[in-house]
Design an enzyme around this catalytic site. Structure first.
Site, PDB file in Angstrom:
ATOM      1  N   LYS A   1       0.860  -1.192   0.000  1.00 27.54           N
ATOM      2  CA  LYS A   1       0.000   0.000   0.000  1.00 27.54           C
ATOM      3  C   LYS A   1       0.893   1.237   0.000  1.00 27.54           C
ATOM      4  CE  LYS A   1      -4.316   1.174   2.349  1.00 27.54           C
ATOM      5  NZ  LYS A   1      -5.019   1.052   3.635  1.00 27.54           N
TER       6      LYS A   1
HETATM    7  C1  E4P Z   1      -8.248   2.387   3.563  1.00 25.83           C
HETATM    8  O1  E4P Z   1      -7.606   1.450   3.156  1.00 25.83           O
HETATM    9  C2  E4P Z   1      -8.201   2.912   4.923  1.00 25.83           C
HETATM   10  O2  E4P Z   1      -7.536   1.947   5.728  1.00 25.83           O
HETATM   11  C3  E4P Z   1      -9.546   3.115   5.557  1.00 25.83           C
HETATM   12  O3  E4P Z   1     -10.600   2.639   4.758  1.00 25.83           O
HETATM   13  C4  E4P Z   1      -9.744   4.460   6.133  1.00 25.83           C
HETATM   14  O4  E4P Z   1     -10.999   4.519   6.747  1.00 25.83           O
HETATM   15  P1  E4P Z   1     -11.387   5.685   7.774  1.00 25.83           P
HETATM   16  O5  E4P Z   1     -11.525   6.956   7.009  1.00 25.83           O
HETATM   17  O6  E4P Z   1     -12.698   5.235   8.367  1.00 25.83           O
HETATM   18  O7  E4P Z   1     -10.268   5.747   8.780  1.00 25.83           O
END
Ligand code: E4P
Length: 218
Positions: free
Chosen positions: A87
């Site tokens: 990522k």
């Molecule tokens: C994406 O991969 C992130 O880990 C995640 O979906 C972020 O979500 P949030 O905005 O609820 O923290």
């Protein structure tokens, strides 16, 4: 549409897996910190444990922000398990790193995407997944789902292979609307996946069926 669970909590990952509908996992540094996972060896061991529970793509985020650092970290992560997806944040260095990984057959998830332009760049760089953050856009009075629609449309125009991974999905209607819009994947907390089970008429109907069945057995 694939379901990824957005957590680093092993119990929740196991529970989502046991439901039989889980296709993968996404994590991020905040989710890892929430579980108290710090330090290189602990982080690596934790990702390995996740890979042992779920046979699907597991996103593991790099911490470095420079190209060389991202490449070093990403290559180590990718060596951990064939299901690891590196990522990488949507930055100038991140785009270069995604291109580097894609040329070497390493899967990537381009994260922190908040505009269609960023999503086009991620696809051009060869990202396996692009992660537009629906909930965080909604948080600042901008329609997150509209971005999903826009990206699905643009990728369709050119046949980009990058999969649209709707992230920051906070509730059941987000998930259902992402499905309507043609997102390839949603990632969300376990509570959103289990929330799909709920309907009062299902509960009332089941109670009635069981009560009627019990009458015959008296
Ligand atoms: C994406 O991969 C992130 O880990 C995640 O979906 C972020 O979500 P949030 O905005 O609820 O923290």
């Amino acid at each position: 549409m694939k379901f990824f669970v957005d957590t680093a909590n092993l119990q929740e990952i196991q529970e989502a897996h046991d439901l039989g509908v889980l296709d993968g996992v996404t994590t991020n540094p905040s989710l890892m910190a929430k579980e108290g996972i710090f330090g290189h060896d602990n982080v690596m061991a934790h990702y390995k444990q996740i890979c042992e529970i779920v046979d699907g793509d597991i996103s593991a985020e790099v911490i470095a922000t420079d190209f060389d650092g991202m490449v070093r970290e990403g290559e180590l992560l990718a060596e951990l398990h064939p299901n690891i997806v590196v990522k990488v944040p949507m930055t100038r260095e991140g785009v270069k790193a995604i291109r580097h990984f894609s040329e070497r057959g390493i899967k990537t998830n381009c994260t922190l995407v908040f505009s269609a332009g960023q999503a086009i760049l991620a696809a051009k760089a060869g990202a396996t997944y692009v992660s537009p953050f629906v909930g965080r856009l909604d948080d600042v009075s901008t329609d997150g789902l509209q971005l999903i629609e826009q990206i699905v449309h643009i990728y369709g125009n050119y046949g980009y292979q990058t999969q649209v991974l709707a992230a920051s999905v906070r509730h059941v209607m987000h998930l259902v609307q992402c499905a309507e819009l043609g997102a390839d994947v949603v990632t969300c907390p376990l509570s959103v996946i289990t929330g799909l089970l709920n309907h009062p008429l299902t509960d009332i109907g089941l109670q009635k069926f069981l009560a009627d069945h019990a009458k015959g057995n008296k």
